[in-house]
Design a protein around this motif. Structure first.
Motif, mmCIF file in Angstrom:
data_model
loop_
_atom_site.group_PDB
_atom_site.id
_atom_site.type_symbol
_atom_site.label_atom_id
_atom_site.label_comp_id
_atom_site.label_asym_id
_atom_site.label_seq_id
_atom_site.Cartn_x
_atom_site.Cartn_y
_atom_site.Cartn_z
ATOM 1 N N GLN A 134 1.373 16.912 -3.580
ATOM 2 C CA GLN A 134 2.252 15.842 -3.548
ATOM 3 C C GLN A 134 3.286 16.219 -2.009
ATOM 4 N N PRO B 138 -1.640 7.641 -4.994
ATOM 5 C CA PRO B 138 -1.983 7.571 -4.076
ATOM 6 C C PRO B 138 -3.576 7.164 -3.497
ATOM 7 N N ASN C 77 0.801 -1.029 0.359
ATOM 8 C CA ASN C 77 0.042 0.047 -0.157
ATOM 9 C C ASN C 77 0.712 1.215 -0.242
ATOM 10 N N ASN C 78 -0.198 2.364 -0.523
ATOM 11 C CA ASN C 78 1.177 3.572 -0.698
ATOM 12 C C ASN C 78 1.142 3.972 0.736
ATOM 13 N N HIS C 79 0.221 4.583 1.404
ATOM 14 C CA HIS C 79 0.078 4.197 2.837
ATOM 15 C C HIS C 79 0.710 3.828 3.489
ATOM 16 N N SER D 139 -2.098 -4.110 6.200
ATOM 17 C CA SER D 139 -1.990 -3.317 4.945
ATOM 18 C C SER D 139 -0.878 -3.676 4.107
ATOM 19 N N THR E 148 -6.357 -3.455 2.505
ATOM 20 C CA THR E 148 -5.648 -2.077 2.315
ATOM 21 C C THR E 148 -5.918 -1.283 3.030
ATOM 22 N N ASP F 12 4.568 5.722 2.809
ATOM 23 C CA ASP F 12 4.580 7.199 1.955
ATOM 24 C C ASP F 12 5.411 7.454 3.445
ATOM 25 N N ASP G 160 -4.332 3.412 -3.519
ATOM 26 C CA ASP G 160 -2.793 3.155 -2.368
ATOM 27 C C ASP G 160 -2.401 2.256 -2.481
#
Length: 469
Positions: free
Chosen positions: A444, A150, A121-123, A229, A245, A126, A153
């Motif tokens: 961003q 994003p 996941n991007n989160h 995640s 996610t 990040d 995700d």
């Protein structure tokens, strides 16, 4: 003596005659019932039924093969980020001499190729300054961030391993069914290699329709907790059908529902990052009608199964194919469309120039058109509550070739009061805006703790400065 014998004979004869008369003329006949265990009637069928297992076949399920096939392909992801700010009360008075605070975050990832590409996941990653990946055999590798999206995700990592790695093949998430068994594989609470089972509870689930992201999650009741995640959601064949996610919970832990990005979307994001360096979004070119407006209520739109077209995007594939406002989309290719998230999820897995067969209803008739998806020239700016697009040649002439992006509409009720539609956004935080990609890049890299300042120009060239807190 003869007298006594004669009396006894007469008595016996009289009793016999009396009993015989009673049997013949007075006593009713009785029915004798014999007890016997009876078997129920057997009705033949054209399919066999096992007498040793429940009719639903649950006892025949075996998750061991899928678990063994996938557990070694799910990794533990650790990200390190340096954040500014005071570490103690003394820093507030004496300063922190430029020192940052180190934060560690953990999650999961899925190996998707023998040469070390990993989806997460991007989160999970990040803002990280360092990413490490630990395999199921406890080997640790430094990972490089290849790219991220994003909006979906999804992020793609790469590690350099000495030997070919165990990986999970992508499955087709469009063919998954509600009620189908799935396994969630990940690292909840830093407990590595954890497998949980559940069923697909719903598809194309949008958790927040107001955010404009057009989510289309697979919902499952397989237990997913913090740390899961980026982990794998696999079917009983061990195929990757989703990337775990999100959860919905008031406590922060699993309470019965979890959500995964469908594998078809994740696969498309990965392929775009590898081929183009960013995500290529195909645009169908419709606006969904507001199903909670007065117009919708008057026309009974809340009861519609499908997507009611509330408007057509200019110069889009939908416009070229002849779709109109008021049409109700019922099917895309072979996928039945019940709600907008069904449509959004399917289009999310497509690219510009892909052709989609759209089946829709118009004035009681069912029609079909082939729509060629075009490159998405629009972007929703969640931070500002606005949608913007790259201007056409005609629109550039209106603004005398001034560089910028056109504000097409407000996506939040608050911004709709400012009458910004049709104006040109030319600057964000002092940086020039030429295309929607500039908008994405500027936001961003923006500090979320600072105000966002935008400059807007109308058709007369008058400039307006807005500050978003």
């Amino acid at each position: 003596m003869k007298k006594i014998a004669s009396l006894l004979f007469v008595s016996i004869l009289g009793g016999a005659l009396t009993l015989g008369a009673y049997k013949v003329f007075i006593e009713k006949p009785q029915t004798v019932v014999q007890s016997e265990d009876l078997q129920p009637t057997m009705i033949p069928t054209n399919y066999p039924i096992s007498t040793n297992a429940p009719i639903n076949g649950v006892s025949d399920l075996d998750f061991t093969a899928a678990a063994e096939k996938t557990v070694n392909a799910v990794v533990h992801v650790k990200n390190t980020k340096i954040t500014s700010g005071s570490n103690s009360i003394f820093d507030l008075f004496y300063g922190n001499s430029g020192r940052g605070r180190t934060q560690i975050g953990t999650g999961s990832g899925v190996i998707i190729s023998q040469d070390g590409y990993i989806v997460t996941n991007n989160h999970v990653i990040d803002g990280s300054t360092e990413i490490q990946v630990k395999l199921n055999n406890n080997k640790v590798y430094d990972a490089k961030l290849v790219g991220a999206d994003p909006n979906t995700d999804i992020a793609l990592l790469k590690i350099e391993a000495e030997d070919p790695l165990t990986y999970i093949a992508f499955g087709d998430s469009d063919t998954t069914k509600i009620g189908e068994w799935v396994l969630a594989v990940g690292n909840p609470f830093n407990l590595t290699s954890t497998v949980t089972a559940g069923i697909i509870s719903a598809k194309a689930r949008d958790l927040n329709e107001a955010d404009g992201k057009n989510q289309a999650f697979i919902q499952t009741d397989a237990a997913v907790n913090p740390g899961n995640s980026g982990g794998a959601l696999v079917n009983t064949r061990g195929e990757l059908v989703g990337i775990n996610t999100a959860i919905t919970s008031q406590t922060g832990s699993y309470v019965g529902y979890s959500f995964a990005v469908p594998s078809n979307i994740a696969k498309k994001v990965v392929e775009d990052i590898l081929e183009f360096g960013n995500v290529q979004k195909g645009l169908l070119g419709i606006y969904q009608a507001n199903l909670y407006s007065e117009f919708a209520e008057q026309n009974g739109l809340r009861e519609i199964e499908g997507v009611y077209i509330g408007g057509i995007v200019e110069d889009s594939g939908a416009e070229d194919a002849g779709l109109k406002e008021g049409d109700v989309i019922k099917r895309l290719d072979n996928l039945k469309i019940k709600k907008f998230s069904d449509l959004a999820g399917y289009i999310e897995a497509k690219r510009p120039n892909d052709v989609v067969e759209v089946t829709f209803e118009r004035n009681g008739k069912t029609l079909t058109r082939e729509v060629t998806l075009k490159k998405n020239q629009r972007m929703t700016i969640q931070e500002l509550g606005l949608e913007v697009k790259n201007p056409s040649t005609k629109e550039r002439k209106v603004f005398k070739k001034q560089k910028g992006v056109i504000i097409t509409r407000s996506v939040s009720p608050y911004m709709s009061n400012y009458d910004l539609e049709g104006k040109l956004l030319v600057e964000i935080n002092g940086e020039e805006v030429i295309t929607i990609e500039d908008v994405r890049a500027i936001l961003q890299n923006a500090d979320p703790r600072e105000n966002t300042v935008v400059v807007i120009i109308d058709e007369n060239g008058e400039r307006e400065r807005l500050i978003f807190r």
